[in-house]
Design a protein around this motif. Structure first.
Motif, PDB file in Angstrom:
ATOM      1  N   PRO A  52     -29.177  41.640 -55.722  1.00 58.09           N
ATOM      2  CA  PRO A  52     -28.034  42.549 -55.695  1.00 58.09           C
ATOM      3  C   PRO A  52     -28.490  43.967 -56.034  1.00 58.09           C
ATOM      4  CG  PRO A  52     -28.063  41.377 -57.774  1.00 58.09           C
ATOM      5  CD  PRO A  52     -29.240  40.852 -56.975  1.00 58.09           C
ATOM      6  N   ALA A  53     -27.857  44.941 -55.441  1.00 58.74           N
ATOM      7  CA  ALA A  53     -28.153  46.344 -55.734  1.00 58.74           C
ATOM      8  C   ALA A  53     -26.833  47.108 -55.759  1.00 58.74           C
ATOM      9  CB  ALA A  53     -29.087  46.937 -54.690  1.00 58.74           C
ATOM     10  N   THR A  54     -26.833  48.233 -56.435  1.00 58.36           N
ATOM     11  CA  THR A  54     -25.627  49.050 -56.519  1.00 58.36           C
ATOM     12  C   THR A  54     -25.906  50.470 -56.061  1.00 58.36           C
ATOM     13  OG1 THR A  54     -26.118  49.424 -58.864  1.00 58.36           O
ATOM     14  CG2 THR A  54     -24.483  47.730 -58.340  1.00 58.36           C
ATOM     15  N   GLY A  55     -24.842  51.181 -55.731  1.00 56.82           N
ATOM     16  CA  GLY A  55     -24.941  52.568 -55.300  1.00 56.82           C
ATOM     17  C   GLY A  55     -23.560  53.174 -55.223  1.00 56.82           C
ATOM     18  N   THR A  56     -23.496  54.401 -54.761  1.00 52.14           N
ATOM     19  CA  THR A  56     -22.235  55.121 -54.638  1.00 52.14           C
ATOM     20  C   THR A  56     -22.123  55.703 -53.239  1.00 52.14           C
ATOM     21  OG1 THR A  56     -22.475  55.772 -56.965  1.00 52.14           O
ATOM     22  CG2 THR A  56     -20.761  56.885 -55.683  1.00 52.14           C
ATOM     23  N   VAL A  57     -20.928  55.609 -52.663  1.00 50.44           N
ATOM     24  CA  VAL A  57     -20.656  56.197 -51.355  1.00 50.44           C
ATOM     25  C   VAL A  57     -19.539  57.218 -51.528  1.00 50.44           C
ATOM     26  CG1 VAL A  57     -20.022  55.772 -48.959  1.00 50.44           C
ATOM     27  CG2 VAL A  57     -21.320  54.046 -50.226  1.00 50.44           C
ATOM     28  N   ILE A  58     -19.780  58.429 -51.034  1.00 57.96           N
ATOM     29  CA  ILE A  58     -18.846  59.539 -51.231  1.00 57.96           C
ATOM     30  C   ILE A  58     -18.550  60.195 -49.892  1.00 57.96           C
ATOM     31  CG2 ILE A  58     -18.402  61.652 -52.560  1.00 57.96           C
ATOM     32  CD1 ILE A  58     -20.909  60.860 -54.252  1.00 57.96           C
ATOM     33  N   VAL A 111     -22.042  60.538 -47.954  1.00 58.01           N
ATOM     34  CA  VAL A 111     -23.231  60.517 -48.803  1.00 58.01           C
ATOM     35  C   VAL A 111     -23.329  59.159 -49.500  1.00 58.01           C
ATOM     36  CG1 VAL A 111     -24.496  61.650 -50.667  1.00 58.01           C
ATOM     37  CG2 VAL A 111     -22.969  62.989 -49.197  1.00 58.01           C
ATOM     38  N   ALA A 112     -24.466  58.502 -49.354  1.00 58.25           N
ATOM     39  CA  ALA A 112     -24.709  57.210 -50.001  1.00 58.25           C
ATOM     40  C   ALA A 112     -25.884  57.374 -50.958  1.00 58.25           C
ATOM     41  CB  ALA A 112     -25.007  56.139 -48.959  1.00 58.25           C
ATOM     42  N   VAL A 113     -25.670  57.066 -52.227  1.00 59.38           N
ATOM     43  CA  VAL A 113     -26.675  57.294 -53.267  1.00 59.38           C
ATOM     44  C   VAL A 113     -27.072  55.956 -53.885  1.00 59.38           C
ATOM     45  CG1 VAL A 113     -27.239  58.567 -55.368  1.00 59.38           C
ATOM     46  CG2 VAL A 113     -25.552  59.508 -53.767  1.00 59.38           C
ATOM     47  N   PRO A 114     -28.281  55.447 -53.611  1.00 59.62           N
ATOM     48  CA  PRO A 114     -28.703  54.176 -54.210  1.00 59.62           C
ATOM     49  C   PRO A 114     -29.085  54.341 -55.670  1.00 59.62           C
ATOM     50  CG  PRO A 114     -30.472  55.086 -52.880  1.00 59.62           C
ATOM     51  CD  PRO A 114     -29.302  56.006 -52.701  1.00 59.62           C
ATOM     52  N   ASP A 115     -28.834  53.298 -56.461  1.00 63.20           N
ATOM     53  CA  ASP A 115     -29.265  53.307 -57.855  1.00 63.20           C
ATOM     54  C   ASP A 115     -30.736  52.940 -57.983  1.00 63.20           C
ATOM     55  OD1 ASP A 115     -26.781  54.030 -58.791  1.00 63.20           O
ATOM     56  OD2 ASP A 115     -26.139  51.975 -59.222  1.00 63.20           O
ATOM     57  N   GLY A 116     -31.226  52.060 -57.122  1.00 66.51           N
ATOM     58  CA  GLY A 116     -32.598  51.566 -57.235  1.00 66.51           C
ATOM     59  C   GLY A 116     -32.601  50.147 -57.759  1.00 66.51           C
ATOM     60  N   GLU A 117     -33.649  49.418 -57.438  1.00 74.51           N
ATOM     61  CA  GLU A 117     -33.725  48.012 -57.835  1.00 74.51           C
ATOM     62  C   GLU A 117     -33.595  47.849 -59.346  1.00 74.51           C
ATOM     63  OE1 GLU A 117     -36.567  44.036 -57.362  1.00 74.51           O
ATOM     64  OE2 GLU A 117     -37.423  46.039 -57.050  1.00 74.51           O
ATOM     65  N   ASN A 118     -32.650  46.983 -59.757  1.00 75.53           N
ATOM     66  CA  ASN A 118     -32.412  46.599 -61.152  1.00 75.53           C
ATOM     67  C   ASN A 118     -31.787  47.689 -62.004  1.00 75.53           C
ATOM     68  OD1 ASN A 118     -33.596  44.191 -60.471  1.00 75.53           O
ATOM     69  ND2 ASN A 118     -35.471  44.513 -61.627  1.00 75.53           N
ATOM     70  N   LEU A 119     -31.564  48.868 -61.471  1.00 80.21           N
ATOM     71  CA  LEU A 119     -30.965  49.931 -62.275  1.00 80.21           C
ATOM     72  C   LEU A 119     -29.444  49.830 -62.144  1.00 80.21           C
ATOM     73  CD1 LEU A 119     -31.978  52.134 -64.116  1.00 80.21           C
ATOM     74  CD2 LEU A 119     -31.860  53.740 -62.225  1.00 80.21           C
ATOM     75  N   GLY A 120     -28.775  49.607 -63.260  1.00 80.98           N
ATOM     76  CA  GLY A 120     -27.328  49.431 -63.258  1.00 80.98           C
ATOM     77  C   GLY A 120     -26.926  47.973 -63.343  1.00 80.98           C
ATOM     78  N   PRO A 126     -36.197  45.714 -66.374  1.00 79.64           N
ATOM     79  CA  PRO A 126     -36.098  47.144 -66.146  1.00 79.64           C
ATOM     80  C   PRO A 126     -36.157  47.523 -64.671  1.00 79.64           C
ATOM     81  CG  PRO A 126     -38.330  46.581 -66.754  1.00 79.64           C
ATOM     82  CD  PRO A 126     -37.528  45.314 -66.873  1.00 79.64           C
ATOM     83  N   HIS A 127     -35.842  48.780 -64.411  1.00 76.97           N
ATOM     84  CA  HIS A 127     -35.967  49.324 -63.054  1.00 76.97           C
ATOM     85  C   HIS A 127     -37.412  49.241 -62.591  1.00 76.97           C
ATOM     86  CE1 HIS A 127     -35.817  51.934 -59.636  1.00 76.97           C
ATOM     87  NE2 HIS A 127     -36.419  52.945 -60.241  1.00 76.97           N
ATOM     88  N   THR A 128     -37.608  48.877 -61.332  1.00 82.45           N
ATOM     89  CA  THR A 128     -38.972  48.707 -60.800  1.00 82.45           C
ATOM     90  C   THR A 128     -39.540  50.043 -60.316  1.00 82.45           C
ATOM     91  OG1 THR A 128     -38.063  48.092 -58.646  1.00 82.45           O
ATOM     92  CG2 THR A 128     -38.595  46.297 -60.171  1.00 82.45           C
ATOM     93  N   PHE A 129     -39.685  50.955 -61.244  1.00 81.91           N
ATOM     94  CA  PHE A 129     -40.233  52.281 -60.966  1.00 81.91           C
ATOM     95  C   PHE A 129     -41.614  52.164 -60.317  1.00 81.91           C
ATOM     96  CE2 PHE A 129     -42.362  56.162 -63.012  1.00 81.91           C
ATOM     97  CZ  PHE A 129     -41.966  57.017 -61.995  1.00 81.91           C
ATOM     98  N   LEU A 130     -41.832  52.917 -59.259  1.00 82.76           N
ATOM     99  CA  LEU A 130     -43.044  52.981 -58.440  1.00 82.76           C
ATOM    100  C   LEU A 130     -43.178  51.835 -57.438  1.00 82.76           C
ATOM    101  CD1 LEU A 130     -45.928  54.352 -60.726  1.00 82.76           C
ATOM    102  CD2 LEU A 130     -44.311  55.604 -59.291  1.00 82.76           C
ATOM    103  N   ALA A 131     -42.260  50.874 -57.451  1.00 84.66           N
ATOM    104  CA  ALA A 131     -42.305  49.791 -56.454  1.00 84.66           C
ATOM    105  C   ALA A 131     -41.691  50.308 -55.159  1.00 84.66           C
ATOM    106  CB  ALA A 131     -41.555  48.559 -56.958  1.00 84.66           C
ATOM    107  N   ALA A 132     -42.531  50.824 -54.296  1.00 82.90           N
ATOM    108  CA  ALA A 132     -42.064  51.588 -53.140  1.00 82.90           C
ATOM    109  C   ALA A 132     -41.364  50.729 -52.097  1.00 82.90           C
ATOM    110  CB  ALA A 132     -43.239  52.323 -52.505  1.00 82.90           C
ATOM    111  N   ARG A 133     -41.858  49.536 -51.851  1.00 83.47           N
ATOM    112  CA  ARG A 133     -41.271  48.694 -50.812  1.00 83.47           C
ATOM    113  C   ARG A 133     -39.818  48.357 -51.164  1.00 83.47           C
ATOM    114  NH1 ARG A 133     -43.606  46.096 -46.747  1.00 83.47           N
ATOM    115  NH2 ARG A 133     -45.651  46.601 -47.641  1.00 83.47           N
ATOM    116  N   ALA A 134     -39.580  47.966 -52.404  1.00 83.81           N
ATOM    117  CA  ALA A 134     -38.215  47.662 -52.828  1.00 83.81           C
ATOM    118  C   ALA A 134     -37.323  48.901 -52.733  1.00 83.81           C
ATOM    119  CB  ALA A 134     -38.215  47.109 -54.247  1.00 83.81           C
ATOM    120  N   ALA A 135     -37.864  50.066 -53.093  1.00 81.94           N
ATOM    121  CA  ALA A 135     -37.080  51.301 -53.018  1.00 81.94           C
ATOM    122  C   ALA A 135     -36.647  51.585 -51.585  1.00 81.94           C
ATOM    123  CB  ALA A 135     -37.895  52.467 -53.568  1.00 81.94           C
ATOM    124  N   GLY A 136     -37.549  51.339 -50.623  1.00 81.55           N
ATOM    125  CA  GLY A 136     -37.189  51.515 -49.222  1.00 81.55           C
ATOM    126  C   GLY A 136     -36.138  50.528 -48.774  1.00 81.55           C
TER     127      GLY A 136
END
Length: 373
Positions: A52-58, A111-120, A126-136
């Protein structure tokens, strides 16, 4: 808020980009006519497992428009490893910077703003900072989910053209999303990507930033990548004090990390160069370095010449590599530091994205030569 961020039980009935839940929010610093929705959707982690992932759509556009409005997926810079620092949480409290978001809304884009994997998401950090594939993946699946928002949201984005925009670690996420699109999300109408201050080679950057005022980012990278790739030997890299600090850091914002952990990275590690472990080198080289794929849409890269966080050579090197491979890419430098460039570039980058959106949709371009290994 807690109930919204509770993770669902993921099973085989879900698919990437599927909308799970929505919640209308009020973003205090946005114009009154803007409609904002916090959403939860399905994406994939670095290993291809559903998450699951979260984000905001405006949107500030009337729901009665005849055609779906273009979508800009805006990937923010690093916010932290946990706690109340996800962009969707910060937007609801009025603490999220709005320069780029407002510039996109002013052009009547969704505008769609992703939170990032595990953030929120509760309990998954924790957030998978630097994990580029998941971020994409997370960025592309947010675009998919935005196109399926129900009519009662007042947002018309179905089958809309899409552009990607990011800065700092968000710029790296945008670049990786563009590189992954032909294989991961070939059905979306991606028109172009703009990415600033891109960390093209995290391994080189953490070696450079392991000491000094930004050393906490190197520690955060260790924690984030070990969460994304469970085989990485984090416990064997850190000292006992380092393991305690890592557990504490999992719930901290970027600002708190930088304030509390100013010691050199080696202060928390068993060896002065933890990134040179063979397993870590493999992940940093094959799973984190930008340029792993070939965008088939135009790319605009930009960077501040006085960037004290991400050296300008990091972005210019990616520009040179893309151009060598025949990818349509442009480059612009700003006579400013990391934070000033993010603001000063806003109008010009929005103009670049406008140009991308004016281009007609075309068939996928021939695949350029594979990147060198």
């Amino acid at each position: 808020m807690t109930d919204f961020y509770a993770p669902p039980l993921m099973d085989s009935h879900y698919h990437p980009g599927q909308l799970i839940r929505t919640q209308a929010i009020t973003a205090p610093n946005l114009a009154d006519q803007a409609r904002a929705w916090r959403i939860m959707y399905v994406s994939c982690d670095s290993r291809g497992e559903l998450i699951p992932a979260t984000g905001t759509v405006i949107s500030a556009t009337s729901a009665n428009v005849a055609q779906p409005t273009p979508i800009v997926v805006y990937c923010p810079s690093f916010h932290g490893l946990g706690g109340i620092c996800a962009p969707s949480q910060q937007l609801a409290t009025g603490d999220e910077p709005l320069d780029q978001i407002q510039a996109a809304l002013d052009r009547e884009w969704t505008v769609a703003v992703p939170d990032g994997e595990n953030l929120g998401i509760t309990g998954l950090g924790p957030h998978t900072f630097l994990a580029a594939r998941a971020a994409g993946h997370v960025a592309l699946d947010l675009a998919r989910a935005t196109q399926t928002l129900p009519e009662n949201t007042g947002i018309r984005a179905g089958r809309a053209p899409i552009v990607l925009w990011g800065y700092g670690d968000g710029g790296r996420a945008a670049v990786w999303a563009a590189e992954l699109t032909p294989e991961y999300a070939p059905e979306i109408d991606l028109r172009g990507v703009a990415a600033g201050a891109v960390v093209s080679d995290p391994g080189a950057l953490v070696s450079l930033r392991g000491r000094g005022p930004w050393s906490a980012l190197a520690l955060a990278g260790l924690i984030g990548l070990s969460r994304a790739y469970h085989h990485l030997p984090l416990r064997h890299v850190l000292t006992q004090d380092g393991r305690i600090v890592a557990r504490q850091a999992e719930n901290l914002s970027a600002a708190t990390l930088l304030e509390q952990y100013r010691q050199p990275l080696e202060h928390w590690c068993e060896r002065p160069d933890p990134w040179n472990d063979a397993i870590w080198r493999f992940v940093l080289t094959r799973e984190s370095r930008s340029g792993a794929g070939n965008p088939v849409v135009p790319v605009h890269l930009y960077h501040g010449t006085h960037d004290q966080v991400v050296p300008v050579e990091s972005g210019s090197g990616l520009f040179t590599e893309y151009r060598r491979r025949g990818i349509e890419v442009s480059w612009r430098e700003y006579d400013a530091n990391h934070f000033r460039t993010a603001i000063d570039s806003t109008s010009a980058v929005a103009d670049e994205l406008t140009g991308f959106l004016r281009r007609p949709q075309s068939a996928p371009a021939p695949t350029p030569p594979s990147p060198r290994r």
